[in-house]
Design an enzyme around this catalytic site. Structure first.
Site: not given
Ligand code: IPE
Ligand code: IPE
Ligand code: MG
Length: 250
Positions: A25, A42, A70, A72, A136, A195
């Site tokens: 994240d 990304h 995810s 979501e 791995l 979380r």
């Molecule tokens: C969790 O990250 C999913 C991935 C890293 C793929 P999110 O950034 O989507 O999570 P929330 O919404 O902040 O909990």
């Molecule tokens: C995690 O990084 C990657 C995915 C969920 C695909 P985020 O894109 O959630 O990055 P933040 O949380 O917005 O910084």
């Molecule tokens: Mg995020």
């Protein structure tokens, strides 16, 4: 069948975690902090995956599981979602041959039916190609959700046992998407949030949890070592007392 439920049998504990599962994240915030578009985060995040895979091999980790998208994440703007899909395709195109050469097995778990046909075919081909590799196992969780996993496993379990209404944990666990792997020893979440975000809900029952503020694109070998060091200082009791563990050691 490798899967053993940590709630029904006490797992073997090794100094180096056998299975590390990571919520990668903070890509978006990494980019925003640099006045870059989120996509730049990304792209950089894919590079961090490469480094992390190498580090896991050097450290003797057997399973690395990465939450990439995810169930979501479809709620994000369409543009970001389609960009993430394109990145996924490019990463597969670029990395699979290298992974194969390095004896890495690739698995992709999640509800893949929502991806376009070309991506689904690429995933299947990559899995087939690397299926017998042993150094791995890298699992990418894509359109994955812990609740989706428990629900799909429940459906399969019921279908496999007609007329039965009482089940054991093992009967469910053998249908979970990652039934080929032991439960994660170490869970890491980067990016500062504390979380689970619907990651491996069932499998994290007894995992050691580690949270770091480091954004995923900045996650380095040193960051992984810090997480492993923290893990090595934990006492994994699985319901028993500390005294019982001390007795076992002496
Ligand atoms: C969790 O990250 C999913 C991935 C890293 C793929 P999110 O950034 O989507 O999570 P929330 O919404 O902040 O909990
Ligand atoms: C995690 O990084 C990657 C995915 C969920 C695909 P985020 O894109 O959630 O990055 P933040 O949380 O917005 O910084
Ligand atoms: Mg995020």
């Amino acid at each position: 069948m490798i899967y053993k439920s940590s709630t029904t049998a006490v797992p073997e504990v090794a100094r180096v975690p056998r299975h590390v599962a990571i919520i990668m994240d903070g890509n978006g915030r990494w980019a925003t902090k640099r006045f870059l578009p989120r996509v730049a985060g990304h792209v950089k995040g894919v590079e961090a995956v490469r480094g992390c895979v190498e580090a896991c091999i050097q450290r003797g980790i057997e399973y690395l599981t990465l939450f990439a998208f995810s169930s979501e994440n479809w709620r994000r703007p369409e543009e970001e979602v389609s960009l993430l899909m394109r990145l996924f395709v490019t990463a597969l195109e670029r990395e699979v041959a290298k992974m194969h050469a390095n004896n890495i097995r690739l698995k992709v778990v999640g509800d893949l039916s929502r991806f376009d046909a070309k991506l689904q075919e690429m995933i299947a081909a990559a899995e087939r190609r690397t299926a017998n590799n042993t150094r791995l196992t890298v699992t990418i969780c894509a359109n994955y959700g812990g609740r989706w996993d428990i629900m799909q496993a429940t459906g399969k379990m019921v279908a496999a046992n007609p007329g039965i209404s009482t089940f054991s944990e093992e009967q469910l666990a053998e249908h979970l998407a990652m039934a080929y792997a032991p439960e994660p020893d170490l869970f890491i979440r980067t990016g500062g949030e504390e979380r689970i975000s619907n990651f491996l809900l069932w499998q994290l029952a007894y995992s050691e949890l580690y949270f770091t503020d480091t954004y995923w694109p900045d996650f380095s070998i040193e960051s992984l070592d810090a997480a492993i060091a923290s893990y090595q200082h934990r006492e994994r009791r699985f319901g028993r007392t500390g005294d019982q563990l001390a007795e076992k050691k002496s």
